[in-house]
Write a protein that holds these residues in place. Structure first.
Motif, PDB file in Angstrom:
ATOM      1  N   ILE A 129       0.884  -1.346  -0.062  1.00  0.00           N
ATOM      2  CA  ILE A 129       0.043   0.191   0.295  1.00  0.00           C
ATOM      3  C   ILE A 129       0.970   1.266   0.087  1.00  0.00           C
ATOM      4  O   ILE A 129       0.722   2.212  -0.821  1.00  0.00           O
TER       5      ILE A 129
ATOM      6  N   GLU B 151     -11.538  -0.386   0.545  1.00  0.00           N
ATOM      7  CA  GLU B 151     -11.419  -1.762   0.586  1.00  0.00           C
ATOM      8  C   GLU B 151     -12.765  -2.417   0.645  1.00  0.00           C
ATOM      9  O   GLU B 151     -13.636  -1.635   0.898  1.00  0.00           O
TER      10      GLU B 151
ATOM     11  N   ASN C  70     -12.624  -3.620   6.156  1.00  0.00           N
ATOM     12  CA  ASN C  70     -12.429  -4.213   7.314  1.00  0.00           C
ATOM     13  C   ASN C  70     -12.351  -3.108   8.299  1.00  0.00           C
ATOM     14  O   ASN C  70     -11.978  -2.040   8.249  1.00  0.00           O
TER      15      ASN C  70
ATOM     16  N   VAL D 218       4.339 -12.762   6.215  1.00  0.00           N
ATOM     17  CA  VAL D 218       3.840 -11.512   6.174  1.00  0.00           C
ATOM     18  C   VAL D 218       3.958 -11.123   4.917  1.00  0.00           C
ATOM     19  O   VAL D 218       5.688 -11.013   4.469  1.00  0.00           O
TER      20      VAL D 218
ATOM     21  N   SER E  37      -4.965 -10.443  12.683  1.00  0.00           N
ATOM     22  CA  SER E  37      -4.974 -11.150  11.454  1.00  0.00           C
ATOM     23  C   SER E  37      -6.171 -11.937  11.037  1.00  0.00           C
ATOM     24  O   SER E  37      -6.939 -12.115  11.750  1.00  0.00           O
TER      25      SER E  37
HETATM   26  N1  LCS Z   1      -5.125  -4.654   4.108  1.00  0.00           N
HETATM   27  C1  LCS Z   1      -6.050  -5.028   4.667  1.00  0.00           C
HETATM   28  C2  LCS Z   1      -7.466  -5.080   4.258  1.00  0.00           C
HETATM   29  C3  LCS Z   1      -5.473  -5.620   6.061  1.00  0.00           C
HETATM   30  O1  LCS Z   1      -6.560  -6.357   6.652  1.00  0.00           O
HETATM   31  C4  LCS Z   1      -4.344  -5.588   6.304  1.00  0.00           C
HETATM   32  C5  LCS Z   1      -3.775  -6.182   7.580  1.00  0.00           C
HETATM   33  C6  LCS Z   1      -3.371  -5.053   5.527  1.00  0.00           C
HETATM   34  C7  LCS Z   1      -3.852  -4.293   4.444  1.00  0.00           C
HETATM   35  C8  LCS Z   1      -1.883  -4.740   6.077  1.00  0.00           C
HETATM   36  O2  LCS Z   1      -1.293  -6.116   5.776  1.00  0.00           O
HETATM   37  P1  LCS Z   1      -0.091  -6.529   6.456  1.00  0.00           P
HETATM   38  O3  LCS Z   1       1.242  -5.337   6.129  1.00  0.00           O
HETATM   39  O4  LCS Z   1      -0.213  -6.738   7.751  1.00  0.00           O
HETATM   40  O5  LCS Z   1       0.506  -7.643   5.481  1.00  0.00           O
HETATM   41  N2  LCS Z   1      -4.814  -6.596   8.551  1.00  0.00           N
HETATM   42  C9  LCS Z   1      -4.534  -6.920   9.672  1.00  0.00           C
HETATM   43  C10 LCS Z   1      -5.784  -7.243  10.649  1.00  0.00           C
HETATM   44  O6  LCS Z   1      -6.971  -7.100  10.233  1.00  0.00           O
HETATM   45  N3  LCS Z   1      -5.328  -8.057  11.702  1.00  0.00           N
HETATM   46  O7  LCS Z   1      -3.861  -7.900  11.550  1.00  0.00           O
HETATM   47  C11 LCS Z   1      -3.410  -7.387  10.431  1.00  0.00           C
END
Ligand code: LCS
Length: 397
Positions: free
Chosen positions: A91, A155, A159, A220, A340
């Motif tokens: 992002i 999104e 979320n 990750v 996560s």
């Molecule tokens: N986009 C969405 C929709 C996400 O849910 C997350 C991480 C990210 C981007 C970022 O990704 P990352 O750098 O962690 O790979 N979401 C998380 C969540 O809902 N709980 O822990 C991490």
């Protein structure tokens, strides 16, 4: 049969793979190397100048990651893909490439907490103007588009509220205003098995591959997918110079392994979430369930149109608010308390104090994130066991 014509499950296994000409290894070799040797100083110069194909340094490209990038591009229906060290790496590399001082981004107000922080507290420090709106409200979008708008960021499902935005309608409106505006869609919650935003008119898809794409809770990672010329800019500026968020070759290999079962896993995630949503929706202790598969969900019709199925994520509020919600979570024995999502294990968390703790109280309210909202990632266990666990925790309330 061309690979283009193959089904999603076949592509997830075969697309992008390269024959190992040395030993015929079935599994893609892990090129765990930081750098690549040149035959001569002149050859190195030609590689840097782009006059000769070949690898230089893993931050600029790696053969294991390249197989994965070609596979994910095929799964999303995009020209090219860039693998990154995390979803936030994807992002931020993407947004640093698009935005600059004096530019304007329209973002949905309901986003993963760190994405919200990047936009709200990060980019704004460097002169980027960000307006948070509800992108499912097309009038709001129309009234915020302006001359210096460079991106619309959203999104869907979002979320943690599972809000649905009509990607085709947003893309049409933004591009009618200016074809140069990049509509960037975070496809993490749906995964390409259920939704392809590029085919709906979005310009760029970003992913936290940490979630469904990998699926096993041990990596990750992230991706940016889109047109070849744009992804090249993200690779050579956003990632190479601005974030350095390169994917490790071993992470790339784990993702290649995880992706083989993506279609199968998603169908089980969806089935489990559907059953849990129906159970919660009928339970007297539950006040509200957010699941796009429920007909009562505000975005149900749009989700039915733009997604193949409704996904493995849901959120809900129990009667008694935050205290009761936390007591429910603490009473679970099988469903695991963790942030996560998209893993084999069902995971449950409290967004206001965890994934969305970057939001201030008024920002949570504006984003529709209730203080007692609980988010559940339906795993791959047997639905009856998950429901039995919820039932016993509900009985303790
Ligand atoms: N986009 C969405 C929709 C996400 O849910 C997350 C991480 C990210 C981007 C970022 O990704 P990352 O750098 O962690 O790979 N979401 C998380 C969540 O809902 N709980 O822990 C991490």
């Amino acid at each position: 049969m061309t690979q283009e014509a193959c089904g999603f499950g076949t592509k997830a296994i075969h697309a992008g793979n390269e024959k190992d000409s040395r030993f015929g290894a079935l599994s893609t070799p892990i090129y765990q190397t930081s750098t690549f040797t040149f035959d001569s100083c002149e050859q190195g110069g030609r590689r840097f100048a782009g006059a000769e194909k070949g690898y230089i340094y893993t931050r600029l490209g790696n053969p294991t990651a390249a197989v994965l990038e070609n596979k994910v591009a095929a799964l999303e229906g995009g020209e090219t893909c860039l693998a990154t060290a995390s979803g936030m790496g994807a992002i931020s590399s993407c947004l640093w490439t698009i935005a600059g001082a004096g530019k304007h981004i329209i973002a949905d107000g309901t986003l993963y907490g760190c994405t919200f922080a990047l936009l709200n507290h990060g980019l704004s420090r460097y002169g980027v103007e960000v307006d948070f709106i509800d992108t499912s409200d097309l009038d709001a979008l129309r009234s915020h588009l302006k001359e210096n708008t460079v991106a619309v960021y959203l999104e869907t499902p979002a979320n943690p509220t599972l809000k649905i935005t009509d990607v085709a309608a947003v893309a049409e409106l933004a591009h009618a205003y200016s074809p140069a505006i990049k509509v960037v869609c975070d496809n993490t919650f749906a995964s390409p098995a259920l939704q392809n935003p590029l085919k709906l008119g979005a310009d760029v898809v970003v992913h936290s591959a940490t979630k469904y794409l990998n699926g096993h809770g041990d990596v990750v990672a992230g991706f940016v997918v889109g047109k070849a010329d744009f992804i090249q800019q993200v690779r050579m500026f956003g990632l190479k110079d601005m974030t350095g968020a390169v994917m490790d070759p071993f992470a790339a290999w784990l993702l290649l392994r995880g992706l083989k079962t993506l279609e199968l896993r998603m169908s089980r995630h969806c089935e489990n979430a559907r059953k849990i949503a129906a159970f919660l929706n009928a339970h007297p202790a539950v006040e509200k369930v957010n699941y796009p598969g429920l007909e009562s969900h505000r975005g149900h019709d749009i989700a039915a149109r733009q997604m193949k199925d409704f996904g493995g994520m849901l959120s809900f509020e129990v009667r008694g608010g935050k205290e009761a919600g936390m007591a429910l979570v603490n009473g679970l024995r099988l469903i695991t308390v963790a942030v996560s999502l998209g893993d084999a294990e069902s995971l449950i968390e409290h967004p206001a104090s965890m994934t969305h703790s970057t939001y201030a109280e008024d920002e949570l309210r504006a984003a529709g994130i209730a203080p007692g909202l609980i988010r559940l990632s339906a795993g791959l266990e047997n639905a009856e066991d998950l429901i039995a666990d919820l039932e016993q925790a509900m009985a303790q309330l």
